[in-house]
Every structure is written in C-alpha cells, then in structure tokens.
Design an enzyme around this catalytic site. Structure first.
Site: not given
Length: 199
Positions: A8, A81
């Site tokens: 990202h 994550e």
C-alpha cells in the site's frame, strides 16, 4: 496467469515511523500520489487486471482502487498485515529491546510474545496464493509490508528468509507467473525509486 503483489501507499503512521500493523489508517496525500503513480506505470506497461484483491484495511483497498482506476476490489483477511499485538503503534525510532532483537535477525529470533509468528504470516499468505490456482489472467494483490514479505517467502523457498530484512517501498510491486507447474521466479518490477525490472 501473472500475479502482481503490491504494498500500500504511505500513511501518516508510515511517515511518523510508527509500527502500524492492524491500525486501520487511510492513505495520506503522498500515499494517494504514490498509488496513482504506480497505476500510471502499470497502464504504460499495458498491464490490466482480471481480478483485484486487497487486505480489508482501508489503506490497501484505497491503493488497489487508485492503482487500477477504480476496478472492483475483493477483500480477504489473509492479506492483513502482521498482528503486532502489544507492540502496535510503537515508535520505530525508539523500539523496545525485544523488537530490536527480533528485527536484527528475523530468521533466528522468534517474534516477541503477543505478536503473530512469521510462520503464521507465511501460512496464510501461501493459502491465499494457492487459492488463486484456478483463476486465469492478471491478478493484483494489495497488501502490507510484512504480509507481502510472507507471500514472497512462500513463493521463494530458497530465499532462506532473506525477504524478511528486505526493504519494500510503499507501492512497491513484485510479479510472479503461475503455470500448471507452479509458481515461477519472483521479480521486483516497480518501486517508488523507479522501475526495477521489465515485466
């Protein structure tokens, strides 16, 4: 089938050098520009996507949408994550001693108590990648730095853990081909510093 795995774009917590983990933080202005720039590069290469996947975190979903000019994004929790547990939000300019130990040698030093083990990250990313077996065409996966490293470790068993210590820029992209014989060689194709390797 070509699979593109992308980190990202930048968030305020990235900029502040805080351990972000499962905090649901949107892209900041720089991150938006990074995702758009990556999308422009993909477009210039003539790369389009048949399926787009992302972590359910807003920063990953925003990145996927911006990089594909608004294509539909499917989320999957396996792309989240690493869970940093009690270390979530830690200032990386002044980390706890056990975090310094862990980060100094990921292969030989286990994650501190309360954090998700690296083997778990590799396992869930590997499960996701294997589930793509029947899907044809180009696929984009927008995820996070450590999750991405777990996926790259799964795809590159001979790396001996080298990806854990490798820096991946925000919006960095790696590519791998999937054939009937399995996964091919992983290649870094794009980073914020510029194109790394031709697709």
């Amino acid at each position: 089938m070509m699979i593109y795995i992308m980190r990202h774009g930048q968030t305020d917590k990235n900029q502040a050098k805080l351990l972000q983990g499962r905090s649901d933080i949107p892209l900041n202005e720089t991150g938006v520009l990074e995702a758009k720039a990556a999308g422009e590069w993909l477009q210039k290469q003539g790369i389009t996507f048949d399926r787009v996947y992302a972590s359910p975190m807003i920063r990953a979903m925003q990145t996927a949408e911006l990089a594909t000019q608004g294509q539909e994004v499917t989320t999957d929790e396996r792309l989240l994550e690493m869970d940093y547990g009690p270390y979530e939000g830690m200032d990386l300019t002044n980390p706890a001693p056990e975090i310094i130990t862990f980060f100094s040698d990921f292969v030989n030093n286990p994650a501190p108590d309360g954090m998700e083990p690296l083997s778990s990250v590799v396992g869930r990313m590997g499960d996701f990648l294997e589930d793509l077996e029947e899907t044809e065409g180009n696929i984009l996966i927008a995820t996070h730095a450590v999750a991405m490293k777990g996926g790259l470790e799964y795809l590159s068993p001979s790396s001996n853990g080298s990806y854990w210590a490798k820096y991946i820029s925000t919006c960095g992209i790696y590519a791998v081909e999937r054939t009937d014989d399995g996964f091919g060689e992983v290649k870094e194709v794009y980073s914020q510093g510029g194109i790394k390797e031709g697709v």
